[in-house]
Design a protein around this motif. Structure first.
Motif, PDB file in Angstrom:
ATOM      1  N   SER A  20       0.804  -1.209   0.000  1.00  0.00           N
ATOM      2  CA  SER A  20       0.000   0.000   0.000  1.00  0.00           C
ATOM      3  C   SER A  20       0.848   1.275   0.000  1.00  0.00           C
ATOM      4  O   SER A  20       0.330   2.360  -0.283  1.00  0.00           O
ATOM      5  N   TYR A  62      -5.225   8.073   1.454  1.00  0.00           N
ATOM      6  CA  TYR A  62      -3.881   7.504   1.327  1.00  0.00           C
ATOM      7  C   TYR A  62      -2.871   8.272   2.198  1.00  0.00           C
ATOM      8  O   TYR A  62      -1.859   7.723   2.633  1.00  0.00           O
ATOM      9  N   LEU A  96      -3.096   6.703   5.542  1.00  0.00           N
ATOM     10  CA  LEU A  96      -2.398   5.417   5.527  1.00  0.00           C
ATOM     11  C   LEU A  96      -0.893   5.618   5.710  1.00  0.00           C
ATOM     12  O   LEU A  96      -0.241   4.895   6.486  1.00  0.00           O
ATOM     13  N   GLU A  98       1.447   4.329   9.027  1.00  0.00           N
ATOM     14  CA  GLU A  98       2.630   3.472   8.920  1.00  0.00           C
ATOM     15  C   GLU A  98       3.849   4.133   9.566  1.00  0.00           C
ATOM     16  O   GLU A  98       4.655   3.460  10.210  1.00  0.00           O
TER      17      GLU A  98
END
Length: 348
Positions: A142, A182, A185, A189
């Motif tokens: 991803s 995104y 995301l 992380e």
């Protein structure tokens, strides 16, 4: 005459010892000489193989053997001494004294060397964190498609992680502080790795040079960059980063451009996350310290420690002597802003 012929003849014989010409006394003298030489060489060997402290203990023993035998210490009572003594040192609560080399000498530490070693250890941690994030970008499916928007480098402040816009892939909604899915995301992380080291975090938001239609007088790029930085901070915490790791959140508008040649380049719109080193943390924590400029020694010490130097605040109720000059400067700045033309455009 006949009687004289019958008189017995007596012969006296003297028996001499078997010691030769000089007798056996030389053997005794030679034995004494050999014994003395053996004792001498033994003494020389002991002197050459005994430490300085033991020699002093032996000297003290022969100087005052009764004191050493009763009180111990001063070398003779030490377990490593040649001549053993007994008892405890009457001048101490427990233990014995040792006169000679001091094994418990005061240890000296090089503070500068210790600080340099800590800095090297911190640099190794930051490089390891950089490699871990780069590995996550390369292996997590991803994140692979966003690798061009993630820029990592080591600066004087620490490890800098920049998330930049692309022309057709912005991180936020148009002219708002709303994060794209995104972008969330990516921040999640990154948040997973920030708790692995104790360093604090600094987060700053940046925009390009495209101004709002209202210019700087109302909602502007300064507010937009600040709102986007805080939105990113909230998302990092939602992704698992500890709240107390955040030390500074700022909005810098277009003051620090990534592409200085093209202020309107989308890459100037970015979020910068800095995992700060210890030196940067301390400089931020000391930003609010002030000193009295009338004290030269205090000024010098504050400069060395990185404190902010400023004038002493006047007592309550005392008029500020700089107020007239500040008012004139503020009026001049307002007049210049109103006279300057502003292009009505909307930043992304």
């Amino acid at each position: 005459m006949a009687d004289e012929g019958l008189r017995p003849i007596i012969v006296k014989r003297i028996k001499k010892g078997g010691g030769g010409h000089h007798g056996g006394a030389w053997k005794i003298a030679y034995a004494d000489f050999v014994t003395a030489m053996m004792a001498f060489f033994l003494l020389m060997w002991l002197l050459g193989s005994t430490s300085k402290g033991d020699l002093q203990g032996i000297a003290d023993y022969f100087a005052n053997p009764l004191k050493v035998a009763m009180a111990g210490g001063s070398g003779s009572g030490d377990a490593t001494s040649v001549i053993q003594g007994g008892g405890k040192d009457l001048t101490r609560i427990d233990g014995q004294q040792k006169k000679g080399e001091d094994d418990n000498a005061t240890k000296k530490f090089n503070l500068k060397a210790a600080e340099e070693e800590l800095a090297r250890a911190e640099a190794r941690r930051l490089r390891a964190l950089k490699e871990r994030i780069e590995l996550a970008i390369a292996t997590v499916p991803s994140l692979q498609q966003y690798k061009n928007q993630l820029l990592l480098d080591i600066t004087t402040e620490g490890l800098r992680i920049q998330i930049v816009d692309e022309k057709n892939r912005p991180m936020f909604a148009l002219a708002r502080a709303e994060l794209q899915p995104y972008t969330k995301l990516i921040l999640h992380e990154i948040a997973k790795t920030l708790n692995d080291i104790p360093n604090k975090i600094s987060l700053s938001g940046h925009t390009d040079a495209t101004p709002y239609a209202s210019g700087e007088r109302s909602y502007s790029n300064w507010e937009l960059s600040s709102d986007r930085a805080n939105a990113s901070r909230r998302e990092l915490i939602a992704g698992g980063m500890q709240e107390d790791k955040m030390l500074r959140v700022v909005g810098l508008s277009s003051a620090v451009l990534f592409d200085k040649e093209n202020p309107f380049n989308p890459i100037n719109r970015r979020i910068s996350i800095i995992v700060m080193n210890k030196k940067t943390e301390e400089s931020i924590e000391k930003e609010n310290q002030t000193v009295d400029v009338s004290d030269e020694a205090s000024v010098q010490k504050a400069v060395e420690q990185g404190a902010q130097i400023g004038p002493v605040a006047p007592p309550s109720g005392t008029p500020n002597p700089h107020a007239p000059a500040l008012a004139v400067a503020a009026e001049a700045a307002a007049a210049a802003s109103s006279a300057q033309g502003v292009t009505a455009q909307t930043p992304r």
